[in-house]
Design a protein around this motif. Structure first.
Motif, PDB file in Angstrom:
ATOM      1  N   GLN A  58       0.735  -1.257  -0.001  1.00  0.00           N
ATOM      2  CA  GLN A  58       0.177   0.013  -0.144  1.00  0.00           C
ATOM      3  C   GLN A  58       0.763   1.325  -0.008  1.00  0.00           C
ATOM      4  OE1 GLN A  58      -3.305   0.011  -0.404  1.00  0.00           O
ATOM      5  NE2 GLN A  58      -3.262  -2.305  -0.146  1.00  0.00           N
ATOM      6  N   THR A  59       2.207   1.203   0.476  1.00  0.00           N
ATOM      7  CA  THR A  59       2.739   2.418   0.542  1.00  0.00           C
ATOM      8  C   THR A  59       3.238   3.102  -0.622  1.00  0.00           C
ATOM      9  OG1 THR A  59       5.013   3.241   1.673  1.00  0.00           O
ATOM     10  CG2 THR A  59       5.039   1.060   0.713  1.00  0.00           C
ATOM     11  N   HIS A  60       3.479   4.204  -0.775  1.00  0.00           N
ATOM     12  CA  HIS A  60       3.798   4.907  -2.143  1.00  0.00           C
ATOM     13  C   HIS A  60       5.242   5.128  -2.518  1.00  0.00           C
ATOM     14  CE1 HIS A  60      -0.393   6.187  -2.752  1.00  0.00           C
ATOM     15  NE2 HIS A  60      -0.449   6.658  -1.412  1.00  0.00           N
ATOM     16  N   ASP A  61       6.141   4.707  -1.221  1.00  0.00           N
ATOM     17  CA  ASP A  61       7.547   4.917  -1.396  1.00  0.00           C
ATOM     18  C   ASP A  61       8.068   3.788  -0.400  1.00  0.00           C
ATOM     19  OD1 ASP A  61      10.096   5.541  -0.943  1.00  0.00           O
ATOM     20  OD2 ASP A  61       9.831   7.634  -1.109  1.00  0.00           O
ATOM     21  N   ARG A  62       8.460   2.819  -0.866  1.00  0.00           N
ATOM     22  CA  ARG A  62       8.846   1.602  -0.247  1.00  0.00           C
ATOM     23  C   ARG A  62      10.044   1.774   0.513  1.00  0.00           C
ATOM     24  NH1 ARG A  62       7.092  -2.994  -4.630  1.00  0.00           N
ATOM     25  NH2 ARG A  62       5.132  -3.079  -4.212  1.00  0.00           N
ATOM     26  N   TYR A  65       9.612   3.616   3.687  1.00  0.00           N
ATOM     27  CA  TYR A  65       8.780   2.756   4.590  1.00  0.00           C
ATOM     28  C   TYR A  65       9.789   2.054   5.365  1.00  0.00           C
ATOM     29  CZ  TYR A  65       5.595  -1.061   5.895  1.00  0.00           C
ATOM     30  OH  TYR A  65       4.654  -1.753   6.749  1.00  0.00           O
ATOM     31  N   GLN A 217      -8.858   1.676   4.236  1.00  0.00           N
ATOM     32  CA  GLN A 217      -7.767   2.331   5.050  1.00  0.00           C
ATOM     33  C   GLN A 217      -8.334   2.865   6.333  1.00  0.00           C
ATOM     34  OE1 GLN A 217      -5.574   5.792   3.568  1.00  0.00           O
ATOM     35  NE2 GLN A 217      -3.803   4.689   3.739  1.00  0.00           N
TER      36      GLN A 217
END
Length: 246
Positions: A58-62, A65, A217
């Motif tokens: 789900q994250t936009h920036d792994r 994260y 979410q």
């Protein structure tokens, strides 16, 4: 009423996991005579393991994260040492964010290979990463050791709602929690018959709220996100300090 029970959003699942973890940590520190809160605590870790996998997708920036997990793993180590070992430095056991981070890095490695489209290479990578992750978790003495890392991988390999994946989650969590981790056994009587139940096996009940999650979410903000991360070290620091004062 039943319709309302069909869906749990990410916020509700996260709050539930934190509450269950707090129960477990309170039993381990200030309420050791109340055994049932330890039983509740068995459900917490599989929910966190499931959420770390969902967070990866789900994250936009792994990369961000992973960095965030690393920072909070470092921040949480002293509070964990204080709560778990009763001292500011306890090198023989590490906090659970390290467990989740090892699993997260393993997933990142496997997904990087999968995206290349070579099935045979992906399968070899999965085997190698699983073995390495288990070894790192065990040798690094992180919370739940290598079994915790395996739990993260279970929700990665069996992500989805197909019946065989749900059945696989049951079988895998039973193997990890009952066969590998084991622990205290207590008797229960049901329909006039007495059964022996492994306390750690209660972790399988975590699948109920996990399966009720449908990808929604719920409320999300930067403030709430970091409050959830901060909850882990802050509550351990408080419990550790209380324990020292008793």
């Amino acid at each position: 009423m039943l319709k309302k029970l069909k869906c749990i959003n990410a916020l509700e699942l996260k709050v539930l996991a934190m509450a269950l973890m707090l129960c477990d940590h309170m039993w381990a520190t200030v309420l050791p005579d109340i055994g049932w809160i330890s039983n509740l605590g068995r459900l917490a870790f599989p929910i966190f393991a499931f959420q770390i996998v969902e967070g990866f997708y789900q994250t936009h920036d792994r990369k961000k994260y992973i960095r965030r997990m690393l920072v909070f793993a470092l921040i949480s180590e002293i509070p964990f040492d204080l709560m778990y070992g009763g001292t500011w430095f306890y090198p023989v056991h590490q906090n659970v964010i390290w467990t989740l981070l090892i699993g997260l890095l393993g997933i990142r490695a496997m997904e990087a290979v999968r995206e290349k489209g070579k099935t045979w290479l992906y399968l070899l990578t999965c085997v190698a990463v699983t073995v390495l992750g288990f070894a790192l978790g065990t040798l690094g003495m992180v919370d739940y050791y290598g079994m915790g890392v395996l739990t993260v991988f279970v929700f990665y390999f069996l992500r989805g709602r197909e019946w065989w994946k749900l059945l696989g989650q049951i079988a895998a969590l039973y193997w990890i929690n009952v066969s590998l981790i084991g622990g205290q056994i207590f008797p229960i009587e049901l329909f006039g018959l007495e059964f022996e139940v492994c306390e750690q096996g209660l972790a399988l009940l975590s699948l109920v709220p996990i399966w009720l999650y449908r990808g929604r979410q719920g409320h999300h903000s930067k403030v709430f996100q970091y409050a959830c991360y901060a909850f882990y070290p802050v509550h351990m620091l408080i419990l550790g300090l209380i324990q020292l004062s008793l």
